[in-house]
Design a protein around this motif. Structure first.
Motif, PDB file in Angstrom:
ATOM      1  N   MET A 101       0.967  -1.116  -0.062  1.00 26.35           N
ATOM      2  CA  MET A 101      -0.114  -0.134  -0.024  1.00 26.35           C
ATOM      3  C   MET A 101       0.820   1.374  -0.043  1.00 26.35           C
ATOM      4  O   MET A 101       0.720   2.033  -0.897  1.00 26.35           O
ATOM      5  CB  MET A 101      -0.966  -0.084   1.369  1.00 26.35           C
ATOM      6  CG  MET A 101      -2.113  -0.983   0.874  1.00 26.35           C
ATOM      7  SD  MET A 101      -2.898  -1.234   2.659  1.00 26.35           S
ATOM      8  CE  MET A 101      -4.089   0.211   2.877  1.00 26.35           C
ATOM      9  N   ILE A 102       1.868   1.239   0.937  1.00 21.62           N
ATOM     10  CA  ILE A 102       2.774   2.488   0.975  1.00 21.62           C
ATOM     11  C   ILE A 102       3.611   2.543  -0.419  1.00 21.62           C
ATOM     12  O   ILE A 102       3.682   3.827  -1.009  1.00 21.62           O
ATOM     13  CB  ILE A 102       3.560   2.374   2.029  1.00 21.62           C
ATOM     14  CG1 ILE A 102       2.924   2.283   3.530  1.00 21.62           C
ATOM     15  CG2 ILE A 102       4.806   3.383   2.201  1.00 21.62           C
ATOM     16  CD1 ILE A 102       3.967   2.186   4.735  1.00 21.62           C
ATOM     17  N   ALA A 105       1.471   3.824  -2.921  1.00 24.41           N
ATOM     18  CA  ALA A 105       1.123   5.323  -2.927  1.00 24.41           C
ATOM     19  C   ALA A 105       2.458   6.049  -3.475  1.00 24.41           C
ATOM     20  O   ALA A 105       2.270   7.376  -4.085  1.00 24.41           O
ATOM     21  CB  ALA A 105       0.787   5.651  -1.577  1.00 24.41           C
ATOM     22  N   ILE A 106       3.651   5.857  -3.084  1.00 27.52           N
ATOM     23  CA  ILE A 106       4.667   6.538  -3.156  1.00 27.52           C
ATOM     24  C   ILE A 106       5.283   6.410  -4.687  1.00 27.52           C
ATOM     25  O   ILE A 106       5.674   7.428  -5.186  1.00 27.52           O
ATOM     26  CB  ILE A 106       5.893   6.343  -2.143  1.00 27.52           C
ATOM     27  CG1 ILE A 106       5.327   6.538  -0.759  1.00 27.52           C
ATOM     28  CG2 ILE A 106       7.290   6.758  -2.595  1.00 27.52           C
ATOM     29  CD1 ILE A 106       6.659   6.094   0.272  1.00 27.52           C
ATOM     30  N   TYR A 109       1.899   7.992  -7.140  1.00 28.64           N
ATOM     31  CA  TYR A 109       1.267   9.332  -7.066  1.00 28.64           C
ATOM     32  C   TYR A 109       2.037  10.392  -6.722  1.00 28.64           C
ATOM     33  O   TYR A 109       3.051  10.175  -6.044  1.00 28.64           O
ATOM     34  CB  TYR A 109       0.284   9.023  -5.898  1.00 28.64           C
ATOM     35  CG  TYR A 109      -1.016   8.350  -6.178  1.00 28.64           C
ATOM     36  CD1 TYR A 109      -2.037   8.547  -7.125  1.00 28.64           C
ATOM     37  CD2 TYR A 109      -0.915   6.888  -5.776  1.00 28.64           C
ATOM     38  CE1 TYR A 109      -2.853   7.887  -7.165  1.00 28.64           C
ATOM     39  CE2 TYR A 109      -2.115   6.081  -6.287  1.00 28.64           C
ATOM     40  CZ  TYR A 109      -3.204   6.474  -6.935  1.00 28.64           C
ATOM     41  OH  TYR A 109      -4.147   5.773  -7.498  1.00 28.64           O
ATOM     42  N   PHE A 111       2.150  13.648  -4.544  1.00 26.39           N
ATOM     43  CA  PHE A 111       1.225  14.083  -3.530  1.00 26.39           C
ATOM     44  C   PHE A 111       1.990  15.000  -2.340  1.00 26.39           C
ATOM     45  O   PHE A 111       3.368  14.859  -2.475  1.00 26.39           O
ATOM     46  CB  PHE A 111       0.212  13.193  -2.792  1.00 26.39           C
ATOM     47  CG  PHE A 111       1.206  12.069  -2.138  1.00 26.39           C
ATOM     48  CD1 PHE A 111       1.464  12.338  -0.781  1.00 26.39           C
ATOM     49  CD2 PHE A 111       1.452  10.829  -2.749  1.00 26.39           C
ATOM     50  CE1 PHE A 111       2.382  11.192  -0.040  1.00 26.39           C
ATOM     51  CE2 PHE A 111       2.205   9.909  -2.287  1.00 26.39           C
ATOM     52  CZ  PHE A 111       2.559  10.119  -0.890  1.00 26.39           C
ATOM     53  N   LYS A 112       1.424  15.671  -1.785  1.00 30.21           N
ATOM     54  CA  LYS A 112       2.086  16.589  -0.996  1.00 30.21           C
ATOM     55  C   LYS A 112       2.621  15.872   0.073  1.00 30.21           C
ATOM     56  O   LYS A 112       1.892  15.000   0.745  1.00 30.21           O
ATOM     57  CB  LYS A 112       1.064  17.714  -0.292  1.00 30.21           C
ATOM     58  CG  LYS A 112       1.932  19.074  -0.171  1.00 30.21           C
ATOM     59  CD  LYS A 112       0.667  20.096   0.402  1.00 30.21           C
ATOM     60  CE  LYS A 112       1.366  21.444   0.781  1.00 30.21           C
ATOM     61  NZ  LYS A 112       0.409  22.338   1.410  1.00 30.21           N
ATOM     62  N   GLY A 113       4.003  15.857   0.657  1.00 30.52           N
ATOM     63  CA  GLY A 113       4.494  15.066   1.731  1.00 30.52           C
ATOM     64  C   GLY A 113       5.246  13.880   1.270  1.00 30.52           C
ATOM     65  O   GLY A 113       5.284  12.845   2.068  1.00 30.52           O
ATOM     66  N   SER A 117       7.409  11.297   3.436  1.00 29.94           N
ATOM     67  CA  SER A 117       7.061   9.977   3.618  1.00 29.94           C
ATOM     68  C   SER A 117       8.046   9.021   3.298  1.00 29.94           C
ATOM     69  O   SER A 117       8.382   8.054   3.804  1.00 29.94           O
ATOM     70  CB  SER A 117       5.659   9.517   2.825  1.00 29.94           C
ATOM     71  OG  SER A 117       4.880  10.776   2.500  1.00 29.94           O
ATOM     72  N   LEU A 120      10.623   9.005   5.906  1.00 30.60           N
ATOM     73  CA  LEU A 120      10.086   8.432   7.162  1.00 30.60           C
ATOM     74  C   LEU A 120      10.123   6.736   6.997  1.00 30.60           C
ATOM     75  O   LEU A 120      10.524   6.092   7.900  1.00 30.60           O
ATOM     76  CB  LEU A 120       8.571   8.563   7.432  1.00 30.60           C
ATOM     77  CG  LEU A 120       7.946   7.922   8.518  1.00 30.60           C
ATOM     78  CD1 LEU A 120       8.616   8.500   9.918  1.00 30.60           C
ATOM     79  CD2 LEU A 120       6.432   8.273   8.672  1.00 30.60           C
TER      80      LEU A 120
END
Lengths: 174, 286
Positions: A101-102, A105-106, A109, A111-113, A117, A120
């Motif tokens: 999932m992470i 997303a990374i 996409y 996206f802001k942040g 992420s 992190l």
């Protein structure tokens, strides 16, 4: 009819042929030694599992199958094996789900942040294992959770999770 | 409208469960550890009882006291990383380009040592390099090592053990990046009259740099914090920072020093890694 002299056919002397073979296969020979290095301790451990040694397993004393006869004989070995498998499975399943999932997303996409992420995710990887373990232990102690099956699973999951995210994120980026 | 909204939210939703996990089991413990690092012993308390006094000098004390182990951690980790790179690069190259139909089997063989426990393999090295192992007696007979020289309990053994244990982490990323190189680029280099060495230096090596960076990081980071190899294969004079943290934490119950050392180690690793990535100029890993 005169015979063509052998010398007109260029023959390579044996020594040169050998060195040429050596040159062409150098990397394969190197790889062979690399694999040997990787497998020495594994082979050693396997061989010494047949050692008729009694207590200390340092010197080869003779062949025996005794150590293999009763694998659950030594106390706690089979419970430990069961725990290893359970923790391994749980950690794999959860880290695959969370990690995919992470990583999705990374990797897919903007996206802001996003870069935060990314950082992190990298931080647990850059944290030495001993630091991770110690900090988790003190957290569990603060909340008065005794070390055991679940805390152990969590600590392993933490380790694998960040690694799997990195690998998957690279895959999704392609 | 709602589809646009959900599209904006989707990555955050995907991140949520994983980050909740990381928050609870990584951020919270690290914050807790940071708190511990500035504590001092309670005046009349038992051993292992500490109170928060925000004593930042803990960091300086811990560093000064353990600067030798600190330096050793990094020297050993760098040695192990370079050795692993020297062993793994040709290995990965052979698997990627010279293995033909055995490629998949060889890849499995790289991971296969993981099927035996990491601890067990390290203990096996201790025995192999020991006085009764099969390495020391022949070397003695040949006169390569002296009568009184031992291989276990040395810095050499620690570096060898670390190189061994992290070799697969180096080989796999190297293989992955070598595998991706289009063989036509190498052929083109040959067509332009470059010999084997020039082709390697100007084409193959630069194209495999992402793998080199990823592999060295995956080796260096765990190696710098490692304590198992030094504990099993080393001696008191080859202790690394990981060993100090371990003994401070679990044996001497000196939590503040252990915590301060942990943060110093993490910070040092992060700084080195950041500098390295800047220098190597790849965004592959971070």
């Amino acid at each position: 009819m005169t015979k063509v002299k052998d010398a007109t056919i260029p023959t390579i002397p044996a020594q040169a042929r050998l060195s040429r073979w050596f040159g062409r296969n150098l990397i394969r020979i190197y790889a062979f030694f690399g694999f040997t290095y990787l497998f020495i301790p594994v082979a050693y451990t396997f061989a010494f599992s047949f050692n008729d040694s009694g207590k200390s397993n340092l010197i080869w004393k003779g062949f025996t199958l005794d150590n293999w006869q009763n694998p659950c004989g030594a106390p706690e070995i089979c419970t430990a094996l069961g725990n290893s498998i359970k923790i391994g499975l749980l950690a794999t399943i959860f880290s695959t789900i969370l990690g995919t999932m992470i990583a999705f997303a990374i990797g897919r996409y903007a996206f802001k942040g996003r870069s935060t992420s990314n950082l992190l995710i990298f931080l647990p990887m850059a944290t030495p294992e001993i630091v991770l373990g110690a900090s988790l232990l003190s957290l569990f102690l603060v909340f008065q959770i005794n070390p055991g099956f679940w805390p152990h699973s969590v600590s392993i999951l933490l380790r694998i999770d960040s690694h799997s995210v990195k690998i998957l994120a690279t895959l999704f980026c392609w | 409208m709602s589809s646009i909204l959900s599209k904006v939210k989707l990555p955050y939703l995907l991140l949520l469960p994983g980050f909740l996990f990381l928050f609870t089991f990584f951020i919270l413990p690290i914050v807790n550890l940071a708190q511990t690092s500035t504590q001092t012993p309670i005046a009349d308390g038992d051993t292992g009882q500490y109170e928060q006094t925000f004593r930042f000098a803990n960091y300086i004390d811990a560093f000064v006291e353990n600067r030798e182990q600190f330096a050793r951690s990094f020297i050993f980790a760098i040695c192990a990383t370079l050795l692993a790179l020297a062993i793994a690069y040709p290995l990965a190259y052979a698997i990627a380009f010279k293995s033909g139909r055995f490629k998949n089997i060889l890849l499995v063989l790289i991971i296969a040592p993981f099927f035996t426990s990491f601890l067990l393999r390290t203990v096996a090295w201790k025995q192999i390099l020991g006085e009764e192992g099969f390495v020391v007696p022949p070397l003695r007979t040949l006169g390569i090592i002296g009568e009184s020289t031992t291989l276990t309990s040395t810095s050499f053994a620690v570096v060898l053990g670390m190189t061994y244990n992290f070799l697969p982490f180096m080989t796999l990323p190297l293989y992955a990046s070598l595998e991706r190189i289009d063989p036509r680029t190498m052929e083109a280099s040959g067509d332009l009259y470059a010999n084997g060495i020039t082709t390697f230096r100007r084409v193959t090596l630069p194209l495999s740099m992402p793998g080199v960076v990823a592999g060295t990081l995956l080796t260096f980071i765990p190696a710098a914090g490692d304590y198992v190899n030094a504990a099993i294969l080393g001696n008191p004079n080859s202790k690394m920072l990981g060993n100090v943290i371990e003994s401070r934490y679990f044996r001497i119950v000196d939590y503040p020093t252990a915590a301060a050392l942990s943060f110093t180690l993490m910070a040092a690793i992060l700084i080195l890694v950041t500098l390295y990535i800047r220098k190597a100029g790849t965004e592959e890993l971070v």
